[in-house]
Design an enzyme around this catalytic site. Structure first.
Site, PDB file in Angstrom:
ATOM      1  CD  GLU A  47      -0.628 -39.878  50.827  1.00  0.00           C
ATOM      2  OE1 GLU A  47      -1.445 -40.118  51.735  1.00  0.00           O
ATOM      3  OE2 GLU A  47      -0.888 -39.182  49.827  1.00  0.00           O
ATOM      4  CG  ASN A 110       1.728 -38.200  47.466  1.00  0.00           C
ATOM      5  OD1 ASN A 110       2.441 -39.137  47.846  1.00  0.00           O
ATOM      6  ND2 ASN A 110       0.667 -37.795  48.144  1.00  0.00           N
ATOM      7  CE  LYS A 127      -3.093 -39.122  46.629  1.00  0.00           C
ATOM      8  NZ  LYS A 127      -3.051 -38.567  48.032  1.00  0.00           N
ATOM      9  CD  GLU A 146      -2.660 -35.340  48.785  1.00  0.00           C
ATOM     10  OE1 GLU A 146      -3.547 -35.806  49.519  1.00  0.00           O
ATOM     11  OE2 GLU A 146      -1.978 -36.053  48.037  1.00  0.00           O
ATOM     12  CB  CYS A 172      -3.698 -41.559  49.944  1.00  0.00           C
ATOM     13  SG  CYS A 172      -4.613 -41.062  51.389  1.00  0.00           S
ATOM     14  CG  ASN A 197      -0.237 -39.395  55.299  1.00  0.00           C
ATOM     15  OD1 ASN A 197       0.538 -38.540  55.707  1.00  0.00           O
ATOM     16  ND2 ASN A 197       0.192 -40.593  54.993  1.00  0.00           N
TER      17      ASN A 197
HETATM   18  N1  ING Z   1      -6.146 -38.272  51.938  1.00  0.00           N
HETATM   19  C1  ING Z   1      -7.533 -38.511  51.962  1.00  0.00           C
HETATM   20  C2  ING Z   1      -7.955 -39.849  51.363  1.00  0.00           C
HETATM   21  O1  ING Z   1      -8.406 -39.971  50.227  1.00  0.00           O
HETATM   22  C3  ING Z   1      -9.761 -37.621  51.862  1.00  0.00           C
HETATM   23  C4  ING Z   1      -8.339 -37.390  51.397  1.00  0.00           C
HETATM   24  C5  ING Z   1     -10.072 -37.589  53.208  1.00  0.00           C
HETATM   25  C6  ING Z   1     -10.728 -37.913  50.932  1.00  0.00           C
HETATM   26  C7  ING Z   1     -11.379 -37.849  53.643  1.00  0.00           C
HETATM   27  C8  ING Z   1     -12.045 -38.166  51.338  1.00  0.00           C
HETATM   28  C9  ING Z   1     -12.371 -38.125  52.686  1.00  0.00           C
HETATM   29  O2  ING Z   1      -7.864 -40.804  52.123  1.00  0.00           O
HETATM   30  C10 ING Z   1      -5.243 -38.331  50.930  1.00  0.00           C
HETATM   31  N2  ING Z   1      -3.974 -38.011  51.249  1.00  0.00           N
HETATM   32  O3  ING Z   1      -5.561 -38.634  49.787  1.00  0.00           O
END
Ligand code: ING
Length: 313
Positions: A47, A110, A127, A146, A172, A197
């Site tokens: 991503e 995204n 996304k 985001e 993601c 990411n």
């Molecule tokens: N990043 C994360 C993901 O879903 C996140 C956001 C981080 C959600 C940690 C829950 C816990 O992997 C992105 N860019 O969506």
């Protein structure tokens, strides 16, 4: 007859804010060269693969925010990547921040594109599950904006007949939601490519941090098995501007088994020979959707957004 596709999950290590697109493209071209050496047909990049994960910062200037977006793809700084892949006869999936105009206003997504071996763009995905928040929340060690910087994707989850199979994409946070996989499963998907990411630290739920890699793998194994599809999950990872993001890029078979996994938090090519027919026995038995699913019982999944607890005492 087996329909083999050799896949390279091209994990990227950290990209710092000062790293130019040219420097990143050099790294990606090196991964394509490695993929060529390993006989890969397809390379999957993460991503937002061209820049640092900029939603970690609160920015007020739209001009500054837009420096992280691509106005055209390929563009002057990314054309080399497309040319290198085409010269190597390799298809690829690339995640990037898309800035486009619909005739009336600027649109920001995204996005991921799928390019086949001939260099033709065969698919695009924007996304849908945008995590994080839309306003500045200074209490957080870092932001996750985001919901501010991108619009919710408007293309749905497509599945394209290409590279000898049925290929789909997600991005993601999408991988954490079963609906993502099932919408593509209902289009007979055989391989889902997912870039991510993922910061290790999740400010609203720090107790989840120690389970980051477990949750990452759990959801992709579940999605693969429950939809009898390959899932290729590819990280941009390592410490970017002081923020650690998890790696653990992996290639998951329709059986749910992880067949290959990254062991670093740097640029690393993870290769597997994927038989696109490996899901058939599941699609003909356990997950024969046409025989076993009961859509008349699933209405709540579409009609209701948030959970409603049972009434009564
Ligand atoms: N990043 C994360 C993901 O879903 C996140 C956001 C981080 C959600 C940690 C829950 C816990 O992997 C992105 N860019 O969506």
């Amino acid at each position: 007859m087996t329909r083999l596709i050799t896949v390279g999950a091209a994990q990227l290590g950290p990209i710092q804010r000062a790293d130019s697109r040219a420097r990143v493209v050099d790294r990606m071209i090196d991964l394509i060269r490695q993929a060529k050496d390993h006989g890969c047909d397809l390379v999957v990049f993460p991503e937002l693969a061209l820049t640092t994960f900029f939603p970690r910062w609160w920015m007020e200037s739209q001009d500054e925010i837009d420096t992280f977006f691509e106005r055209e793809l390929p563009g002057p700084e990314t054309r080399r990547l497309f040319e290198a892949a085409n010269a190597a006869g390799i298809g690829f999936k690339l995640g990037f921040a898309e800035l486009t105009h619909d005739g009336k206003r600027a649109r920001r997504f995204n996005t991921a594109v799928l390019v086949d071996k001939s260099g033709r763009q065969v698919g695009k995905y924007r996304k849908i599950h945008l995590p994080g928040h839309a306003e500045h929340e200074p209490w957080r060690a870092f932001q996750h904006l985001e919901k501010r910087y991108f619009e919710v994707g408007d293309l749905g989850w497509g599945v394209w007949k290409t590279m000898g199979g049925h290929l789909g994409m997600a991005i993601c946070n999408d991988r954490r939601w079963p609906e993502t996989y099932r919408v593509m499963g209902l289009q007979d998907v055989e391989m889902i490519m997912i870039g991510y990411n993922t910061p290790r630290h999740n400010p609203p739920a720090p107790d989840h941090d120690r389970l980051s890699e477990f949750h990452n793998q759990l959801v992709m194994q579940a999605g693969a098995y429950q939809n009898a599809t390959w899932v290729v999950g590819v990280a941009k990872c390592g410490v970017e501007e002081g923020c650690e993001m998890i790696g653990a890029s992996c290639i998951v078979a329709p059986t749910g088994q992880v067949v290959a996994q990254a062991i670093t938090q740097d640029d690393e090519l993870v290769v597997a020979r994927c038989d696109l027919d490996a899901g058939l026995s599941y699609k003909k038995s356990t997950f024969n959707f046409a025989v076993h699913r009961q859509p008349q019982a699933y209405g709540m999944i579409v009609e209701r957004k948030g959970a409603v607890p049972p009434s009564g005492t």
